[in-house]
Structures are given as structure tokens and as C-alpha cells.
Design an enzyme around this catalytic site. Sequence first.
Site, PDB file in Angstrom:
ATOM      1  CB  CYS A  41      -4.789   3.276   0.150  1.00 47.99           C
ATOM      2  SG  CYS A  41      -5.120   3.127   1.907  1.00 47.99           S
ATOM      3  CB  CYS A  51      -0.950   0.030   1.189  1.00 44.93           C
ATOM      4  SG  CYS A  51      -2.313   1.178   0.842  1.00 44.93           S
ATOM      5  CE  LYS A  89      -7.993  -2.139   4.228  1.00 41.31           C
ATOM      6  NZ  LYS A  89      -6.564  -1.935   3.938  1.00 41.31           N
ATOM      7  CE  LYS A 115      -7.346  -4.656   7.130  1.00 43.29           C
ATOM      8  NZ  LYS A 115      -6.090  -4.172   6.559  1.00 43.29           N
ATOM      9  CB  CYS A 159      -1.983   4.564   3.538  1.00 39.90           C
ATOM     10  SG  CYS A 159      -1.939   2.872   4.102  1.00 39.90           S
ATOM     11  CE1 TYR A 194      -3.754  -6.624  14.013  1.00 45.21           C
ATOM     12  CE2 TYR A 194      -1.373  -6.425  14.072  1.00 45.21           C
ATOM     13  CZ  TYR A 194      -2.597  -6.097  13.506  1.00 45.21           C
ATOM     14  OH  TYR A 194      -2.633  -5.235  12.430  1.00 45.21           O
ATOM     15  NE  ARG A 218      -6.980   4.201   5.175  1.00 44.64           N
ATOM     16  CZ  ARG A 218      -5.935   4.985   4.930  1.00 44.64           C
ATOM     17  NH1 ARG A 218      -5.874   5.656   3.799  1.00 44.64           N
ATOM     18  NH2 ARG A 218      -4.969   5.116   5.820  1.00 44.64           N
TER      19      ARG A 218
HETATM   20  N1  LIG Z   1      -3.617  -0.016   3.643  1.00 42.46           N
HETATM   21  C1  LIG Z   1      -4.616   0.155   4.627  1.00 42.46           C
HETATM   22  C2  LIG Z   1      -4.221  -0.396   5.949  1.00 42.46           C
HETATM   23  C3  LIG Z   1      -5.442  -0.922   6.705  1.00 42.46           C
HETATM   24  C4  LIG Z   1      -5.912   0.105   7.720  1.00 42.46           C
HETATM   25  C5  LIG Z   1      -6.321   1.405   7.099  1.00 42.46           C
HETATM   26  O1  LIG Z   1      -7.318   1.440   6.369  1.00 42.46           O
HETATM   27  O2  LIG Z   1      -5.623   2.359   7.346  1.00 42.46           O
HETATM   28  C6  LIG Z   1      -5.177  -2.239   7.392  1.00 42.46           C
HETATM   29  C7  LIG Z   1      -3.832  -2.823   7.029  1.00 42.46           C
HETATM   30  N2  LIG Z   1      -3.917  -3.553   5.831  1.00 42.46           N
HETATM   31  C8  LIG Z   1      -5.313  -2.128   8.912  1.00 42.46           C
HETATM   32  C9  LIG Z   1      -5.054  -3.470   9.589  1.00 42.46           C
HETATM   33  C10 LIG Z   1      -5.427  -3.465  11.044  1.00 42.46           C
HETATM   34  O3  LIG Z   1      -6.182  -2.559  11.481  1.00 42.46           O
HETATM   35  O4  LIG Z   1      -4.960  -4.346  11.749  1.00 42.46           O
HETATM   36 ZN   LIG Z   2      -3.324   1.842   2.606  1.00 41.83          ZN
END
Ligand SMILES: NCC[C@H](CC(=O)O)[C@@H](CN)CCC(=O)O
Ligand SMILES: [Zn+2]
Length: 329
Positions: free
Chosen positions: A132, A122, A199, A252, A124, A318, A221
Site C-alpha cells: 500500500c 490506495c 485499520k 476496520k 496496492c 457488502y 501488511r
Molecule cells: N488498501 C488495503 C485494502 C484492504 C485490504 C488489504 O489490506 O488488502 C481493505 C480495503 N480497504 C479490504 C476490505 C475488505 O476486506 O473488504
Molecule cells: Zn492498500
Amino acid sequence: GDISSQLHGGYAHPLARSWQAERQLTKSMLIYPLFVSDNDDEEVLIPSLPNQYRRGINRLVPFLEPLVHKGLRSVILFGVPLKPGTKDALGTAADDPEGPVIKSIRLLRQRFPQLYITVDVCLCEYTSHGHCGILRDDGSLNNQLSVDRISDVALAYAKAGAHCVAPSDMNDGRIRAIKLKLIEEGIVHRVTLMSYAAKFSGCLYGPFRDAAGSCPSFGDRKCYQLPPGGRGLARRAIVRDINEGADIIMVKPASQYLDIISDAKELGKDLPIAAYQVSGEFAMIHAAAKAGVFDLKAMAFEATEGILRAGATIIISYFVPEFLDWLST
Ligand SMILES: NCC[C@H](CC(=O)O)[C@@H](CN)CCC(=O)O
Ligand SMILES: [Zn+2]
């Protein structure tokens, strides 16, 4: 009474109860997220993400050695550039060959040959605006520039030795673009493409953004991550990404989106389905356990039961270090 009304006999014993589950949690299903910064010797606790640290490259091996010994099979790397002046409008640092991600890919491949290295792709963490992708003047994502850049970054990580690239950006068409560049480079045969296909935007990513410094500097987002109510959109995104060449479909967040995991398994019945138990889910379970709502271990397992029941066979979590202690296989 009528024999068909009697179910209790089928789950009277602990083993019979375990037989009722279609999928059992094993260590090989687990992927552990790692935050790697460009401050080589740091190991800094992330306050909003219990027991999780941001580490410099020099702290990775000592930390991972015991986990690999306990059966850790896979990690997913998130780069956290801290050095001032690193971030810009294009996320140039994302594929810096001297950056923390590419250096960590090389180090971990060399030090832990059996460890499956997944890398989040990504912009971001690397963009000055924290979105992103690459923006138009009006603040919306420029799809063509974003997809070109994201696929370049994915290719760089794959060339550095990543076993799997996982674009979490949610730009339209990035799966196809990444697949084409892997093919053109002649390495598509050795790189798994895991799509964060479904997501959702929402409030469950806060702790991660604290850890990764990846908060959007303005707006949100909601124009690229899916709206929480968008089940049809998620189904369309899953079908699209399968057709564009995804090898694994990820949903996700996880526990609040079990129907989407179930849809992903129905639509991608011939693919492995992954689920990401995100930072907010993880922190919520810790906070509730601390408040005495339930036992932490019991809830960590119960949350994964639901994710497996919905159809996932890969879980990004985690809790992985604890599961390596709690699970025998
Ligand atoms: N690339 C986006 C990262 C995104 C969170 C966000 O939207 O900022 C996830 C990471 N892939 C967050 C993961 C998490 O919260 O554990
Ligand atoms: Zn991102």
C-alpha cells in the site's frame, strides 16, 4: 420484590425494545463497496465474496439504477486494473485519467447526481509488489514517497468529482498531506476526508484481495496496518488523524474491533464514526448461515446492532443491497 430490580417492563413490547437502542440502522448510514475494472463490459462473480461482482464501467449504471431507486445513498469505489502491464512499482495507474476509477467517478456523478461517491485511495491494486505504498530497497515503505503519491491520487479523485476520499493505505501522515493538497487546490470545501484511521492487519481481508488482485507479492501488511492487540496504537492513530484534518474516522474490521469503534466515538465524539464490515466478516456470516448456524438476515442485522451500539453511524458493508430491501427507511 424491590421495584428497582424489575427491568422487563421496559422492553416487553417490540417498539419499547427498539427504543432501547441509541442508534437505529437507516439506509442513509450505508455505503456499498463497488469493484470497478478496466474491462469495460465485464461482470464477473467474485467466488470468495458471495453475490459480489467485479464490473466494468459499462455495467455500473444498469446495476446501480434499481439500488438507487431503493434508496442507495453512497458507494465506495475500488479500482481493479486487469490489463497486463498496468502495475508498476509506483502504482502509476492509480490516477490514470482514463482508468476505471476516474472514469467511474465522472460517470456516476453525471448519472446519479444524488449518489454520494466515496473513493478508496490506495496503491496496492496498482503496484507490482502489491503493497500500500512505494517501497525502499529493503522492502519497507518509503514514507515520504508513499505519502506524496497517495495524496496525489486522492487529489486526482477529488478533482474528478469524488465527494469523499478514503485513504486505506495506513502510511503515517497521509491525512495531513491530502488535506494540504485539497486546500492548495482550492477544493477542500467540497471534499470529505474519511480516514481509515484504525485499520488492523489480520486474516479478514482475503476475499477482498481475491476481488481486487491486491495481495502483497511478498511479506505482509503488519508493519503498516495496526497489530490486532494495539488498542493504544489505535487510539493514538485516531487522535493523530483527527488533528491532521480527517472529517470522518473509520475503524476496520468492525465486529472483531467494537472496542476500537467505542474508543473512536469517545476520542472523536464530535465526528461521525464509520465502520467497515470487511470481506472476511461478510463471507463468514454467509458461510455460517449456509452451514445452518443462524439465519442470514437475522445475523446481518445483529452484526450491525453491535457496530451501531459501539458508536458507528456509517457502515460500509457488502450487505447493502439486501438492507435496501429489508429496511423501510
Ligand atoms: N488498501 C488495503 C485494502 C484492504 C485490504 C488489504 O489490506 O488488502 C481493505 C480495503 N480497504 C479490504 C476490505 C475488505 O476486506 O473488504
Ligand atoms: Zn492498500
